[in-house]
Write an enzyme that holds these catalytic residues in place. Sequence first.
Site, PDB file in Angstrom:
ATOM      1  N   ASP A  46       3.239 -60.684   6.731  1.00  0.00           N
ATOM      2  CA  ASP A  46       2.267 -60.892   7.816  1.00  0.00           C
ATOM      3  C   ASP A  46       2.790 -60.208   9.085  1.00  0.00           C
ATOM      4  O   ASP A  46       2.730 -60.749  10.169  1.00  0.00           O
ATOM      5  CB  ASP A  46       2.069 -62.401   8.050  1.00  0.00           C
ATOM      6  CG  ASP A  46       0.839 -62.694   8.898  1.00  0.00           C
ATOM      7  OD1 ASP A  46      -0.031 -61.812   9.029  1.00  0.00           O
ATOM      8  OD2 ASP A  46       0.755 -63.819   9.424  1.00  0.00           O
TER       9      ASP A  46
ATOM     10  N   HIS B 105       0.380 -54.045  10.915  1.00  0.00           N
ATOM     11  CA  HIS B 105      -0.796 -53.764  10.095  1.00  0.00           C
ATOM     12  C   HIS B 105      -1.075 -52.289   9.868  1.00  0.00           C
ATOM     13  O   HIS B 105      -2.132 -51.932   9.356  1.00  0.00           O
ATOM     14  CB  HIS B 105      -2.025 -54.451  10.706  1.00  0.00           C
ATOM     15  CG  HIS B 105      -2.021 -55.924  10.476  1.00  0.00           C
ATOM     16  ND1 HIS B 105      -2.753 -56.807  11.229  1.00  0.00           N
ATOM     17  CD2 HIS B 105      -1.354 -56.671   9.561  1.00  0.00           C
ATOM     18  CE1 HIS B 105      -2.540 -58.039  10.792  1.00  0.00           C
ATOM     19  NE2 HIS B 105      -1.690 -57.984   9.786  1.00  0.00           N
TER      20      HIS B 105
END
Length: 213
Positions: free
Chosen positions: A140, A143
């Site tokens: 996470d 990106h």
Amino acid sequence: MAAPKPNTLAAFQAAKGFMPVDEGLALYDAAADAAALGLPLLEVGTYCGRSTLLIADAAREAAVTAITVDHHRGSEEQQPGWEYHDPEVVDPEVGLMDTLPTFRRTLHRAGLEDHVIAVVGRSPQVARAWGGPLGLVFIDGGHTDEHANGDYEGWAPHLAEGGLLLIHDVFPDPADGGRAPYRVYLRALESGAFTEVSATGSLRVLRRTGAGI
Ligand code: SAH
Ligand code: MG
């Protein structure tokens, strides 16, 4: 489905961050499953500790350790002027983002400090220095394709057989968001080393069932 302690869930909901509750509950369930291997659970992308709390709660329950990696300077889309910028997490002295103090407060308030090792550094650099097997890898972090692939290449090989690979922000439809995490998800499946376990919102849970990452 395994569930976090009510006070952990309350702390999660109060924390700054980017994970909705349904995905958080799926994250906890996966972390509880993976923790049964008796190995550390690793997160890339601490930010202010919202998701870390749930992994830490599962780690505490199984007497393993949660490790969370972040340089704490924010991703591209969190920088000043971008969509996900929060001026409260800028260090006024150096003029850069610093989410580490907020993260530490989040963890302290939830009473989970003893169950987490926070690593401040760049994911691929930390991965290169990392030695042992992991029960869970939760991606996470950044990106872009460069970051998402770097996280996968750096950490997936450390995942034990039977361990879980979790990828957040998987958007098959480009209208929903950037698709680098989606491409990494496809890459993991195409490697033949993973079997899909579940999908909740943008969270994908895969189990390592083979070699050849
Ligand atoms: N898991 C968090 C959200 C993470 S946001 C939550 O639930 O709220 C993404 C984080 O990844 C940011 O804090 C950013 O600083 C970090 N990041 C991005 N690229 C990174 C890299 N290459 N190495 C380490 N951390 C990185
Ligand atoms: Mg995310």
